[in-house]
Write an enzyme that holds these catalytic residues in place. Sequence first.
Site, PDB file in Angstrom:
ATOM      1  N   LYS A   1       0.831  -1.215   0.000  1.00  0.00           N
ATOM      2  CA  LYS A   1       0.000   0.000   0.000  1.00  0.00           C
ATOM      3  C   LYS A   1       0.869   1.270   0.000  1.00  0.00           C
ATOM      4  O   LYS A   1       2.075   1.196  -0.059  1.00  0.00           O
ATOM      5  CB  LYS A   1      -0.978  -0.034   1.170  1.00  0.00           C
TER       6      LYS A   1
HETATM    7  C1  PLP Z   1      -5.689  -3.995   0.557  1.00  0.00           C
HETATM    8  C2  PLP Z   1      -7.124  -3.620   0.563  1.00  0.00           C
HETATM    9  C3  PLP Z   1      -7.983  -4.022   1.584  1.00  0.00           C
HETATM   10  C4  PLP Z   1      -7.570  -4.975   2.668  1.00  0.00           C
HETATM   11  O1  PLP Z   1      -6.526  -4.543   3.438  1.00  0.00           O
HETATM   12  P1  PLP Z   1      -5.626  -5.630   4.239  1.00  0.00           P
HETATM   13  O2  PLP Z   1      -4.767  -4.775   5.083  1.00  0.00           O
HETATM   14  O3  PLP Z   1      -4.866  -6.390   3.203  1.00  0.00           O
HETATM   15  O4  PLP Z   1      -6.556  -6.478   5.009  1.00  0.00           O
HETATM   16  C5  PLP Z   1      -9.291  -3.584   1.566  1.00  0.00           C
HETATM   17  N1  PLP Z   1      -9.757  -2.817   0.577  1.00  0.00           N
HETATM   18  C6  PLP Z   1      -8.972  -2.418  -0.444  1.00  0.00           C
HETATM   19  C7  PLP Z   1      -9.533  -1.537  -1.498  1.00  0.00           C
HETATM   20  C8  PLP Z   1      -7.636  -2.831  -0.499  1.00  0.00           C
HETATM   21  O5  PLP Z   1      -6.871  -2.450  -1.527  1.00  0.00           O
END
Ligand code: PLP
Length: 374
Positions: free
Chosen positions: A183
């Site tokens: 992210k």
């Molecule tokens: C990565 C992501 C999630 C989930 O996050 P995690 O930390 O991997 O559980 C939820 N929504 C979106 C749009 C994402 O890109």
Amino acid sequence: MGWRIPVARPDIGPAEQEAVQQVVSSGWISQGPKVRELEAGFARLCDIPHAVATNTGTAALHVALLALGIGRDDEVITTPLSCIASANPILFQGARPVFADVERETYNLEPADVEKRVTARTKALLPVHLFGHPADMDPLIELARRRDLAVIEDASQATGARYKGRRVGAFGHVGCFSLYANKIITSAEGGMIVTADEALAQRMAAIRNFGQLPGQHFQHAYLGGNSKMSDLHAAIGCVQLGKIDRYIERRRQNVAELNAALASLEKLIERLPAEQPYARAAHFAYHMLFRTVRLRQRAEAALHAAGIETRPFFSLISEQPPYRALGYEPADTPVAADLAARGLYVSNSPDLTIEDKALIADTLRGVARAEGLA
Ligand SMILES: *Cc1c(COP(=O)(O)O)cnc(C)c1O
């Protein structure tokens, strides 16, 4: 592994290592002062009073739904074009995700289509800021006010992005973020929830810890699991948070350079990353909408041959077996289905080099030439 340009490359260095080492040395590794520091930093980033850390972005969404009392027979309107984690917590609650279609320009929820799907059972809207480009929040917030709905922003790919000047996550009743390794900023695994509502913040803080109120051992006011972040993770997150604006600046620079290099390939690629006038995007990925499914396949093969990892624009959540089993129909959201079939993304890591960007552009130019489209 083995990709010359993987779709994401976290920037973890000596500062993160040192921060983790300090937590280990302190003797306190579970939720503690570092988590509080990261929460304070997120609240400051989003210019909002409260932040509650969780162990994942998925848990952040789930804790928010629990705290808002969304459960059996309630409907939550969301997008089918996203990571499946944005809808699964709705199902975990026994509620029903209702998928609305998306805008061709932003790939985010189309407010007019959302409005058509509101029923007496609708309890919340859950927009996602896909690829770090903000959803058009004003009409969604206005609709939510009019119909008395909660708004839960999934800003997992958009930490630090701005809508009309303000950071996303601060528009809804709650804003959720992911700090997974790919992210905008990371804590390895991690999540965050922000809100302006103090009572809601306290409820969410309790729910992440078995529903226990602070200082009241074994008194569980709410139903809650264990969604706590550790100080080891928070320490990495704190270092990363200090670099967020630099990261976003580099991502924006990558997009500007790649867009310039690919601008002449409009017969191959219909749409490159762009920004609406209201948006300052965090550009989670370098995404391209190809003219046809076949051209996307050609590009995918050529990029892979050059060592460049790719991903499609997710798969429609409604097409995945747990949703199919519940009777969901992808045909119900034709724009999202079309985008999912023709879209592809490559890395937009802050550390992409000039050579990386040249390789991506040259490879796509080669595809255009081979197809007689250059
Ligand atoms: C990565 C992501 C999630 C989930 O996050 P995690 O930390 O991997 O559980 C939820 N929504 C979106 C749009 C994402 O890109």
